[in-house]
Design a protein around this motif. Structure first.
Motif, PDB file in Angstrom:
ATOM      1  N   VAL A 185       0.829  -1.204   0.000  1.00 15.14           N
ATOM      2  CA  VAL A 185       0.000   0.000   0.000  1.00 15.14           C
ATOM      3  C   VAL A 185       0.867   1.259   0.000  1.00 15.14           C
ATOM      4  N   LEU A 186       0.591   2.146  -0.951  1.00 18.34           N
ATOM      5  CA  LEU A 186       1.228   3.464  -0.970  1.00 18.34           C
ATOM      6  C   LEU A 186       0.232   4.475  -0.430  1.00 18.34           C
ATOM      7  N   VAL A 187       0.708   5.397   0.399  1.00 19.78           N
ATOM      8  CA  VAL A 187      -0.196   6.315   1.093  1.00 19.78           C
ATOM      9  C   VAL A 187       0.185   7.776   0.867  1.00 19.78           C
ATOM     10  N   ASN A 188      -0.831   8.602   0.985  1.00 13.73           N
ATOM     11  CA  ASN A 188      -0.681  10.052   0.940  1.00 13.73           C
ATOM     12  C   ASN A 188      -0.553  10.537   2.377  1.00 13.73           C
ATOM     13  N   LEU A 189       0.639  10.989   2.766  1.00  8.04           N
ATOM     14  CA  LEU A 189       0.866  11.438   4.138  1.00  8.04           C
ATOM     15  C   LEU A 189       0.225  12.797   4.412  1.00  8.04           C
ATOM     16  N   GLY A 190      -0.215  13.455   3.346  1.00  4.33           N
ATOM     17  CA  GLY A 190      -0.825  14.771   3.472  1.00  4.33           C
ATOM     18  C   GLY A 190      -0.215  15.722   2.466  1.00  4.33           C
ATOM     19  N   GLY A 191      -1.026  16.191   1.541  1.00  2.33           N
ATOM     20  CA  GLY A 191      -0.537  17.144   0.549  1.00  2.33           C
ATOM     21  C   GLY A 191       0.150  16.516  -0.641  1.00  2.33           C
ATOM     22  N   ALA A 192       0.157  15.187  -0.734  1.00  5.75           N
ATOM     23  CA  ALA A 192       0.794  14.538  -1.885  1.00  5.75           C
ATOM     24  C   ALA A 192      -0.046  14.735  -3.139  1.00  5.75           C
ATOM     25  N   THR A 193       0.607  14.690  -4.277  1.00  2.00           N
ATOM     26  CA  THR A 193      -0.066  14.735  -5.571  1.00  2.00           C
ATOM     27  C   THR A 193       0.111  13.378  -6.251  1.00  2.00           C
ATOM     28  N   GLY A 194      -0.600  13.223  -7.362  1.00  2.00           N
ATOM     29  CA  GLY A 194      -0.432  12.000  -8.129  1.00  2.00           C
ATOM     30  C   GLY A 194       1.003  11.795  -8.579  1.00  2.00           C
ATOM     31  N   LYS A 195       1.676  12.883  -8.919  1.00  2.00           N
ATOM     32  CA  LYS A 195       3.071  12.786  -9.374  1.00  2.00           C
ATOM     33  C   LYS A 195       3.981  12.291  -8.257  1.00  2.00           C
ATOM     34  N   ASP A 196       3.682  12.669  -7.007  1.00  2.00           N
ATOM     35  CA  ASP A 196       4.472  12.188  -5.869  1.00  2.00           C
ATOM     36  C   ASP A 196       4.343  10.668  -5.722  1.00  2.00           C
ATOM     37  N   VAL A 197       3.125  10.166  -5.892  1.00  2.00           N
ATOM     38  CA  VAL A 197       2.895   8.725  -5.755  1.00  2.00           C
ATOM     39  C   VAL A 197       3.516   7.975  -6.929  1.00  2.00           C
ATOM     40  N   VAL A 198       3.457   8.543  -8.114  1.00  2.00           N
ATOM     41  CA  VAL A 198       4.102   7.917  -9.274  1.00  2.00           C
ATOM     42  C   VAL A 198       5.611   7.813  -9.050  1.00  2.00           C
ATOM     43  N   ALA A 199       6.212   8.879  -8.528  1.00  2.00           N
ATOM     44  CA  ALA A 199       7.655   8.868  -8.263  1.00  2.00           C
ATOM     45  C   ALA A 199       8.014   7.783  -7.251  1.00  2.00           C
ATOM     46  N   LEU A 200       7.199   7.637  -6.203  1.00  2.00           N
ATOM     47  CA  LEU A 200       7.431   6.594  -5.208  1.00  2.00           C
ATOM     48  C   LEU A 200       7.266   5.211  -5.835  1.00  2.00           C
ATOM     49  N   SER A 201       6.215   5.047  -6.616  1.00  2.00           N
ATOM     50  CA  SER A 201       5.967   3.771  -7.299  1.00  2.00           C
ATOM     51  C   SER A 201       7.146   3.382  -8.179  1.00  2.00           C
ATOM     52  N   ASP A 202       7.654   4.333  -8.939  1.00  2.00           N
ATOM     53  CA  ASP A 202       8.794   4.062  -9.827  1.00  2.00           C
ATOM     54  C   ASP A 202      10.031   3.637  -9.035  1.00  2.00           C
ATOM     55  N   ALA A 203      10.257   4.307  -7.894  1.00  2.00           N
ATOM     56  CA  ALA A 203      11.428   3.989  -7.070  1.00  2.00           C
ATOM     57  C   ALA A 203      11.306   2.590  -6.457  1.00  2.00           C
ATOM     58  N   VAL A 204      10.117   2.248  -5.987  1.00  2.00           N
ATOM     59  CA  VAL A 204       9.888   0.926  -5.400  1.00  2.00           C
ATOM     60  C   VAL A 204      10.067  -0.156  -6.461  1.00  2.00           C
ATOM     61  N   ARG A 205       9.488   0.056  -7.626  1.00  2.00           N
ATOM     62  CA  ARG A 205       9.582  -0.935  -8.705  1.00  2.00           C
ATOM     63  C   ARG A 205      11.041  -1.153  -9.117  1.00  2.00           C
ATOM     64  N   ALA A 206      11.809  -0.071  -9.177  1.00  2.00           N
ATOM     65  CA  ALA A 206      13.225  -0.177  -9.559  1.00  2.00           C
ATOM     66  C   ALA A 206      14.003  -0.996  -8.527  1.00  2.00           C
ATOM     67  N   SER A 207      13.701  -0.799  -7.243  1.00  2.00           N
ATOM     68  CA  SER A 207      14.382  -1.548  -6.187  1.00  2.00           C
ATOM     69  C   SER A 207      14.095  -3.044  -6.290  1.00  2.00           C
ATOM     70  N   VAL A 208      12.835  -3.395  -6.515  1.00  2.00           N
ATOM     71  CA  VAL A 208      12.447  -4.805  -6.619  1.00  2.00           C
ATOM     72  C   VAL A 208      13.099  -5.447  -7.840  1.00  2.00           C
ATOM     73  N   LYS A 209      13.115  -4.707  -8.935  1.00  2.00           N
ATOM     74  CA  LYS A 209      13.739  -5.225 -10.163  1.00  2.00           C
ATOM     75  C   LYS A 209      15.237  -5.472  -9.944  1.00  2.00           C
ATOM     76  N   GLU A 210      15.888  -4.542  -9.264  1.00  2.00           N
ATOM     77  CA  GLU A 210      17.331  -4.659  -9.037  1.00  2.00           C
ATOM     78  C   GLU A 210      17.657  -5.830  -8.104  1.00  2.00           C
ATOM     79  N   LYS A 211      16.869  -5.992  -7.034  1.00  2.00           N
ATOM     80  CA  LYS A 211      17.169  -7.020  -6.023  1.00  2.00           C
ATOM     81  C   LYS A 211      16.762  -8.426  -6.454  1.00  2.00           C
ATOM     82  N   PHE A 212      15.581  -8.526  -7.100  1.00  2.00           N
ATOM     83  CA  PHE A 212      15.031  -9.843  -7.398  1.00  2.00           C
ATOM     84  C   PHE A 212      14.992 -10.192  -8.890  1.00  2.00           C
ATOM     85  N   GLY A 213      15.197  -9.190  -9.747  1.00  2.00           N
ATOM     86  CA  GLY A 213      15.073  -9.443 -11.173  1.00  2.00           C
ATOM     87  C   GLY A 213      13.634  -9.660 -11.598  1.00  2.00           C
ATOM     88  N   VAL A 214      12.698  -9.135 -10.814  1.00  2.00           N
ATOM     89  CA  VAL A 214      11.262  -9.314 -11.072  1.00  2.00           C
ATOM     90  C   VAL A 214      10.610  -7.954 -11.279  1.00  2.00           C
TER      91      VAL A 214
END
Length: 327
Positions: free
Chosen positions: A288-317
Motif C-alpha cells: 500500500v502506498l499512502v498520501n501522508l498529506g498534501g501529496a499529488t499523483g506525481k508524488d505517488v508515481v515517483a514513489l511507485s517508480d522507485a519501489v519498482r526499480a528496487s524490486v527489479k534490481e534485487k530480485f530481477g522481477v
C-alpha cells in the motif's frame, strides 16, 4: 468539480455527471451529452489521478440487488453497477449465500469489481460472475457472458483501451447455498481458530479484521488499497529465488508458474514505512502506498517508480501497479 478519489488528491474534472438508471444513461448518450474525452469510474478507489481531468467524468448510481433464479444449491443475483461492493457481500452473508465472503471490505463499487476482477484471500470476483450487462457510447446494449470477459489476474476485457466506451450497468452473480469456504490463504485459519465455530458471519468478520489490521482507512490516510499486483513468475526464476531466500512466501499457480507476494519483496528492499516526500509505503502493509498529506499523483508515481526499480534490481522481477493511472 472535484473528482472523488480515495488517495484524497485535490483533482478536478471539467464536468462530473451521475446517472441513476440505464434509461438516464441512454438519454445522456442520445442527447450527445457525453463528449470526448470522458472517463467512466466508480468511487475512485483504484485510480491515481496524476493531474486534473480535462473532460467528463461519469459515475453510475444504478442500484438494486435482485434474485433472478434460485434452487436448492445456488442463487443468481443481479446487482446494479453503483452498489457498494461490500454492501453486496454483506447482503450475501446475511442470507447464507457462499462465495463472496473472502472479498469483504474491498473498497469500490460492483461495476468496477467486474472490470478490475478484484480478488483477495484466494478468491477472485470472476469466480462468482455469470455475466456483465453493458451499454456503449452508441447506446447499444450487450450482455457479456463470463467466458467472453477474458478474466485473468486483475485483468478483464473491460480494461482494454478499446473498451473505454463500454459502460457496465449490471453484474449477474451466482452464489452457493451449500456450506463451502476458502480458508487456505494467509492467516485465515489461524484467526478462525480463535472463534468457537466457522460460519459465514465469522469468516466475514475475520476477513474484515485482517484487512483492518493491515490496510489504512482512506478517510484517515489516503490510499488506493493494494497498489501493486503480485507477480507471477516462471518456475525456473522462482526456484533460483527460493534458493536465495528459503523463507520466501509463494503460491502455486500451475506447473510452470508461481505467484510471489509483491509486498514481501518490497519489504525485503527496505521500503516498508519509508517516505519519499509526502508519499510513503505503509508501515503495516508494503503493498500500500499512502498520501501522508498534501501529496499529488506525481508524488505517488515517483514513489511507485522507485519501489519498482528496487524490486527489479534485487530480485530481477518486474512488479506492476494494480491501480489505474489517469494522466
Amino acid at each position: 468539480m472535484r473528482i472523488p478519489n480515495t488517495f484524497g488528491f485535490d483533482v478536478k474534472a471539467a464536468l462530473y455527471a451521475e446517472y441513476d438508471s440505464v434509461e438516464e444513461l441512454e438519454k445522456m448518450i442520445a442527447e450527445g451529452r457525453i463528449t470526448s474525452p470522458f472517463l467512466h469510474m466508480g468511487c475512485g478507489s483504484n485510480l491515481l489521478f496524476v493531474k486534473d481531468y480535462d473532460g467528463i467524468v461519469l459515475h453510475s448510481r444504478i442500484g438494486g440487488m435482485e434474485v433472478t433464479a434460485e434452487d436448492d444449491e445456488q442463487v443468481c443475483v443481479r446487482v446494479g453497477a453503483g452498489v457498494i461492493w461490500d454492501d453486496f457481500v454483506a447482503y450475501c452473508v446475511e442470507r447464507g449465500w457462499y462465495g463472496a465472503e473472502n472479498l469483504s471490505l474491498i473498497p469500490g463499487e460492483t461495476g468496477a469489481s467486474a472490470v478490475q476482477n478484484i480478488g483477495a484471500y484466494g478468491v477472485e470476483v470472476k469466480d462468482l460472475i455469470l455475466s456483465v450487462e453493458t451499454v456503449n457510447i452508441r447506446g447499444e446494449k450487450r450482455i457479456y457472458q463470463k467466458d467472453e470477459c477474458e478474466y485473468a489476474y486483475r485483468k478483464s476485457l473491460f480494461k482494454k483501451p478499446e473498451m473505454k466506451s463500454v459502460f457496465v450497468t449490471y453484474v449477474n452473480f451466482i452464489l452457493g447455498k451449500k456450506e463451502c469456504y476458502t480458508l487456505d490463504y494467509g492467516t485465515i485459519r489461524q484467526e478462525l481458530a480463535k472463534h468457537p465455530a466457522v460460519n459465514l458471519a465469522t469468516l466475514r468478520q475475520v476477513i474484515i479484521d485482517i484487512r483492518n489490521s493491515k490496510l489504512p482507512d482512506p478517510k484517515v490516510l489516503g490510499n488506493a488499497g493494494s497498489f501493486f499486483m503480485n507477480p507471477i513468475v516462471p518456475r525456473a526464476l522462482f526456484e533460483r529465488l527460493l534458493h536465495q531466500y528459503p523463507s520466501m512466501p509463494h503460491y502455486e499457480v500451475d506447473a510452470d508458474r508461481v505467484k510471489i507476494p509483491a509486498g514481501w519483496m518490497i519489504d525485503q528492499c527496505g521500503w516498508k514505512g519509508k517516505a519519499l516526500g509526502p508519499a510513503a509505503v505503509h508501515d503495516k502493509q508494503a503493498l500500500v502506498l499512502v498520501n501522508l498529506g498534501g501529496a499529488t499523483g506525481k508524488d505517488v508515481v515517483a514513489l511507485s517508480d522507485a519501489v519498482r526499480a528496487s524490486v527489479k534490481e534485487k530480485f530481477g522481477v518486474e512488479i506492476w501497479p494494480e491501480v489505474n493511472f489517469i494522466e
